[in-house]
Design an enzyme around this catalytic site. Sequence first.
Site, short mmCIF file in Angstrom:
data_model
loop_
_atom_site.label_atom_id
_atom_site.label_comp_id
_atom_site.label_asym_id
_atom_site.label_seq_id
_atom_site.Cartn_x
_atom_site.Cartn_y
_atom_site.Cartn_z
N SER A 157 -6.95 -4.06 1.77
CA SER A 157 -5.56 -5.12 2.61
C SER A 157 -6.46 -5.45 3.77
O SER A 157 -7.30 -6.40 3.44
CB SER A 157 -6.02 -2.84 2.65
OG SER A 157 -4.37 -3.15 3.43
N ASP A 405 2.01 -2.41 -5.87
CA ASP A 405 1.54 -2.43 -4.38
C ASP A 405 2.45 -3.48 -3.35
O ASP A 405 3.10 -5.00 -3.92
CB ASP A 405 0.13 -3.53 -4.43
CG ASP A 405 0.02 -3.08 -2.78
OD1 ASP A 405 0.55 -2.51 -2.05
OD2 ASP A 405 -1.14 -3.69 -2.26
N HIS A 430 -2.19 0.08 -4.48
CA HIS A 430 -2.64 -0.52 -3.27
C HIS A 430 -4.52 -0.36 -3.44
O HIS A 430 -4.71 0.35 -3.99
CB HIS A 430 -2.67 -0.15 -2.06
CG HIS A 430 -2.82 -1.00 -0.72
ND1 HIS A 430 -2.43 -1.98 -0.71
CD2 HIS A 430 -3.63 -0.25 0.23
CE1 HIS A 430 -2.96 -2.52 -0.38
NE2 HIS A 430 -3.45 -1.66 1.29
#
Length: 469
Positions: A157, A405, A430
């Site tokens: 991320s 995601d 994710h």
Amino acid sequence: MYSYLFFILYLLKFVSADTNEIVFQTKYFDAPLDHFNFRVTDTFKLRYLINDTYWRPHDGAPIFFYAGNEGDIHMFANNTGFVWETAPEFQALIVFAEHRYYGESLPFGNLSFTDPKYSGYLSSQQALADFVSLIKYLKDSYKVPFNRNPVIAFGGSYGGMLAAWMRMKYPSVIQGALASSAPIWQFTGMVPCDAFNRVTSSAYKTESVECFDSIKKSWGYFDQLGSSDDGLKWLTDTFKLCSPLKDVKELKNWLNGIYVNLAMTNYPYPTEFLTTLPANPVKAVCKHLLNSNVKHEELLNNIFSATSFYFNGTGSEKCLDFDESTDFDLGTQGWEFQSCTEMVMPMCDSGTDMFEKSDWNIKEVSDECFKKFKVRPDPGLAELEYGGKDIHWATNIIFSNGLLDPWSSGGVLKNLSSSAVAVVIPESAHHLDLRFTNEADPESVHSARKFYKNTFVAWIKEHNEQRTH
């Protein structure tokens, strides 16, 4: 809009540990407060976690360096099993570095966000410089030449964004980077502002068109009931709220956040994140929403049934408290500040997917930022600083993205060069690929991890060959 964007961003952080046991020492590094100003000589304590059990520094073994995200570094160490599982076979040093202004790495303690003169040292550029300084410090501490041990950066991320940017900005320090679920293009002018919601919606529509339609229809029904006191009372009772609902937007925003979170954590096995989640949580939601052609109250009852496991997965909660259900202790102020300066990620909705139509209004965002922090956002800063989409010169980076995601909307999905490559994992949510191995992992995740390790071998070989010439 502004607070809802923050709510979405909170949800991509992990707040519970995997059950796998990990071992590390907690240490602190005196990091310069300002790496780019020779007149500022202050330092602060930057926390990092380290495990040198496997490391053979004088044999040239690598350093596996995790670029800390917007939260307590323990959260990321506990949920990045791929690093822990892979380090022994590479005899690697494991380092998880905390991002400044998060966890315990607060330069001014409780004053850190009280005034721009304190908070102004929070930026991705300063964080990257922290990480590079820490790497040099560690090599000096182990008394090894700076160029002997290759460093491979990891991140998921925002941490994945940092890992990629470290390689791009400091290629003499970082030999390669694995940037998982890194939305480096989720900025103004790079992707449409509705792309995130479109990908989120597709996760539900793929599971069930009726589920998609039920959610889409529900927003109007919420508004109808929320327009009267009797309707608000009905919603309070139906959704078992701890206190009377005064504005239906509060409930709708909560549901928006849940739908996004469940799409991001749509893993094939049960997890413990923001709450107790079953395997394939999007499927768990949609099994209650297989008929969109029901009366208003029945559909909203179904919405409650579909989402109640989110706040009451253990069955121990007597009511839903919005404040408690979103209190994740994840460095909230830090990410809000970054979203008000350099990490400006436009979010909107065209109204054609399962969410309500909404616009991105940078003036409103800017005014809220100034009201809260006395700063205004610079929407073009990230592109200027890190190259935007014109990074064909980048090398030795793996950009991995799962098509389940929502953040893949701003990720790199095609190769940029011969060694800056995209790994697309169709069944992954994710950064599933960074998590500990699980027997329910799809074959595409196993294949991706095998590719990563083979690539690490090539990067290390390349480093050693360059060092000997």
